[in-house]
Design a protein around this motif. Structure first.
Motif, PDB file in Angstrom:
ATOM      1  N   VAL A  34       0.959  -1.178  -0.179  1.00 31.88           N
ATOM      2  CA  VAL A  34      -0.142   0.052  -0.003  1.00 31.88           C
ATOM      3  C   VAL A  34       0.712   1.047   0.163  1.00 31.88           C
ATOM      4  N   VAL A  35       0.944   2.162  -0.863  1.00 31.58           N
ATOM      5  CA  VAL A  35       1.296   3.712  -1.174  1.00 31.58           C
ATOM      6  C   VAL A  35       0.180   4.461  -1.002  1.00 31.58           C
ATOM      7  N   LYS A  36       1.473   5.699  -0.144  1.00 35.59           N
ATOM      8  CA  LYS A  36       0.615   6.367   0.436  1.00 35.59           C
ATOM      9  C   LYS A  36       0.892   7.778  -0.632  1.00 35.59           C
ATOM     10  N   ALA A  37       0.373   8.485  -1.226  1.00 34.86           N
ATOM     11  CA  ALA A  37       0.187   9.203  -2.334  1.00 34.86           C
ATOM     12  C   ALA A  37      -0.409  10.306  -2.698  1.00 34.86           C
ATOM     13  N   MET A  38      -0.300  11.444  -3.710  1.00 35.81           N
ATOM     14  CA  MET A  38      -1.343  12.597  -3.679  1.00 35.81           C
ATOM     15  C   MET A  38      -0.590  12.934  -4.820  1.00 35.81           C
ATOM     16  N   LEU A  39      -1.235  14.074  -5.542  1.00 35.50           N
ATOM     17  CA  LEU A  39      -0.905  14.743  -6.633  1.00 35.50           C
ATOM     18  C   LEU A  39      -0.582  16.498  -6.412  1.00 35.50           C
ATOM     19  N   VAL A  40       0.515  16.125  -7.133  1.00 35.79           N
ATOM     20  CA  VAL A  40       1.214  17.974  -6.310  1.00 35.79           C
ATOM     21  C   VAL A  40       0.712  18.598  -7.212  1.00 35.79           C
ATOM     22  N   GLY A  41       0.860  19.670  -7.335  1.00 33.62           N
ATOM     23  CA  GLY A  41       1.048  21.343  -8.106  1.00 33.62           C
ATOM     24  C   GLY A  41       1.850  22.533  -7.949  1.00 33.62           C
ATOM     25  N   LYS A  42       1.967  23.128  -8.151  1.00 31.65           N
ATOM     26  CA  LYS A  42       2.559  24.594  -8.112  1.00 31.65           C
ATOM     27  C   LYS A  42       1.891  25.285  -6.693  1.00 31.65           C
ATOM     28  N   ASP A  43       0.817  24.655  -6.549  1.00 32.86           N
ATOM     29  CA  ASP A  43       0.811  25.077  -4.615  1.00 32.86           C
ATOM     30  C   ASP A  43       0.721  24.337  -3.435  1.00 32.86           C
ATOM     31  N   GLY A  44       0.653  22.571  -3.810  1.00 31.12           N
ATOM     32  CA  GLY A  44       0.842  21.970  -3.222  1.00 31.12           C
ATOM     33  C   GLY A  44      -0.043  20.949  -3.486  1.00 31.12           C
ATOM     34  N   GLY A  45      -0.471  20.112  -2.197  1.00 29.72           N
ATOM     35  CA  GLY A  45      -0.638  18.989  -2.863  1.00 29.72           C
ATOM     36  C   GLY A  45      -2.483  19.497  -3.234  1.00 29.72           C
ATOM     37  N   ILE A  46      -2.918  18.066  -3.652  1.00 28.87           N
ATOM     38  CA  ILE A  46      -4.822  18.407  -3.723  1.00 28.87           C
ATOM     39  C   ILE A  46      -5.380  17.784  -3.314  1.00 28.87           C
ATOM     40  N   ALA A  47      -6.511  18.409  -2.356  1.00 35.94           N
ATOM     41  CA  ALA A  47      -6.995  17.615  -1.701  1.00 35.94           C
ATOM     42  C   ALA A  47      -8.142  16.179  -2.300  1.00 35.94           C
ATOM     43  N   PRO A  48      -7.405  15.193  -1.860  1.00 31.93           N
ATOM     44  CA  PRO A  48      -8.808  14.132  -2.737  1.00 31.93           C
ATOM     45  C   PRO A  48     -10.042  14.117  -3.032  1.00 31.93           C
ATOM     46  N   ALA A  49     -10.102  14.844  -2.154  1.00 28.34           N
ATOM     47  CA  ALA A  49     -12.200  15.526  -2.213  1.00 28.34           C
ATOM     48  C   ALA A  49     -12.015  15.826  -3.377  1.00 28.34           C
ATOM     49  N   GLU A  50     -11.257  17.376  -3.639  1.00 27.12           N
ATOM     50  CA  GLU A  50     -11.290  18.171  -4.612  1.00 27.12           C
ATOM     51  C   GLU A  50     -11.169  17.297  -6.057  1.00 27.12           C
ATOM     52  N   LEU A  51     -10.140  16.360  -6.127  1.00 26.50           N
ATOM     53  CA  LEU A  51      -9.271  15.908  -7.455  1.00 26.50           C
ATOM     54  C   LEU A  51     -11.153  14.843  -7.375  1.00 26.50           C
ATOM     55  N   ALA A  52     -11.731  13.819  -6.535  1.00 25.85           N
ATOM     56  CA  ALA A  52     -12.769  12.807  -6.761  1.00 25.85           C
ATOM     57  C   ALA A  52     -13.684  14.275  -7.842  1.00 25.85           C
ATOM     58  N   ARG A  53     -14.302  15.527  -7.330  1.00 26.45           N
ATOM     59  CA  ARG A  53     -15.040  16.576  -7.414  1.00 26.45           C
ATOM     60  C   ARG A  53     -14.313  16.921  -9.477  1.00 26.45           C
ATOM     61  N   GLN A  54     -12.979  16.927  -8.858  1.00 28.62           N
ATOM     62  CA  GLN A  54     -12.609  17.686 -10.484  1.00 28.62           C
ATOM     63  C   GLN A  54     -12.550  16.468 -11.540  1.00 28.62           C
ATOM     64  N   LEU A  55     -13.051  14.947 -11.244  1.00 27.58           N
ATOM     65  CA  LEU A  55     -13.202  13.971 -12.571  1.00 27.58           C
ATOM     66  C   LEU A  55     -14.434  13.734 -12.226  1.00 27.58           C
ATOM     67  N   ASN A  56     -15.197  14.591 -11.343  1.00 25.85           N
ATOM     68  CA  ASN A  56     -16.865  14.168 -11.781  1.00 25.85           C
ATOM     69  C   ASN A  56     -17.477  12.903 -10.890  1.00 25.85           C
ATOM     70  N   GLN A  57     -16.733  12.575 -10.001  1.00 28.06           N
ATOM     71  CA  GLN A  57     -17.150  11.107  -8.755  1.00 28.06           C
ATOM     72  C   GLN A  57     -16.284  11.566  -7.823  1.00 28.06           C
ATOM     73  N   GLY A  58     -17.475  12.622  -7.383  1.00 27.50           N
ATOM     74  CA  GLY A  58     -18.135  13.715  -5.928  1.00 27.50           C
ATOM     75  C   GLY A  58     -18.155  12.585  -5.049  1.00 27.50           C
ATOM     76  N   GLN A  59     -17.779  10.969  -5.045  1.00 27.43           N
ATOM     77  CA  GLN A  59     -17.977  10.185  -4.078  1.00 27.43           C
ATOM     78  C   GLN A  59     -17.660  10.475  -2.759  1.00 27.43           C
ATOM     79  N   ASP A  60     -17.271   9.750  -1.672  1.00 25.21           N
ATOM     80  CA  ASP A  60     -16.873   9.927  -0.010  1.00 25.21           C
ATOM     81  C   ASP A  60     -15.947   8.694   0.210  1.00 25.21           C
ATOM     82  N   SER A  61     -15.064   8.874   0.339  1.00 30.64           N
ATOM     83  CA  SER A  61     -14.036   7.792   0.502  1.00 30.64           C
ATOM     84  C   SER A  61     -14.589   6.530   1.216  1.00 30.64           C
ATOM     85  N   PRO A  62     -13.921   5.137   0.653  1.00 27.53           N
ATOM     86  CA  PRO A  62     -14.281   4.343   2.002  1.00 27.53           C
ATOM     87  C   PRO A  62     -14.156   3.557   3.029  1.00 27.53           C
TER      88      PRO A  62
END
Length: 173
Positions: free
Chosen positions: A126-154
């Motif tokens: 298992v790895v702990k990961a994130m997507l990082v941009g020039k302003d830092g990491g993107i919150a997973p909830a925001e990532l899900a929203r941007q992918l039009n998959q606004g679901q809650d985490s299991p």
């Protein structure tokens, strides 16, 4: 060089494979090549992790995250890994890599990888990961929203909780 051919293969084939949902499993097939071996003539421990990179790459491309990563100039970053090597993989042995997003919290994505040969689990991680941009990491909830998959985490699996706690304590050292 062997890994670069695998990277290109994963990217090209991803465009011809079905799209993945955020929680869907990626399955890739490989073979243990002589360039994957260590002095014990089985797959080098670091190569397992390199193949897991390819599983995450397949997930990124096939889930639609690839377009987001490209547009926003994001970088996928691994902050920690919990790895259990269970069985050695020998030269020319066929292997299957199964990768999936297990869960997320306010900051991190937790991605599971299983390397199997036949019905035998060779490595579980298992790895702990994130997507990082020039302003830092993107919150997973925001990532899900941007992918039009606004679901809650299991829910995070019970067996993973102690590792997450240990990671938090280790980050304070």
């Amino acid at each position: 060089m062997n890994l670069w051919f695998r990277v290109l293969r994963v990217i090209v084939l991803a465009f011809f494979r079905p799209r993945l949902g955020l929680l869907a499993e990626s399955r890739l097939r490989f073979r243990v090549w002589p360039t994957d071996l260590d002095i014990n003539v089985h797959m080098n421990n670091a190569r397992y992790l390199s193949l897991m990179d390819l599983g995450r790459l397949d997930m990124i491309v096939r889930s639609g995250m690839g377009a987001l990563v490209w547009r926003q100039k994001l970088q996928p970053v691994i902050a920690g890994a919990l790895v259990r090597y269970r069985r050695p993989l020998k030269p020319f042995q066929p292997i299957r890599l199964r990768s999936r997003l297990l869960a997320w919290d306010e900051r991190w994505l937790f991605i599971e990888h299983r390397l199997e040969s036949g019905d035998v689990l060779a490595c579980h991680a298992v790895v702990k990961a994130m997507l990082v941009g020039k302003d830092g990491g993107i919150a997973p909830a925001e990532l899900a929203r941007q992918l039009n998959q606004g679901q809650d985490s299991p829910p995070l699996p019970d067996w993973l909780g102690p590792w997450v706690e240990a990671e938090t304590l280790l980050s304070k050292v």
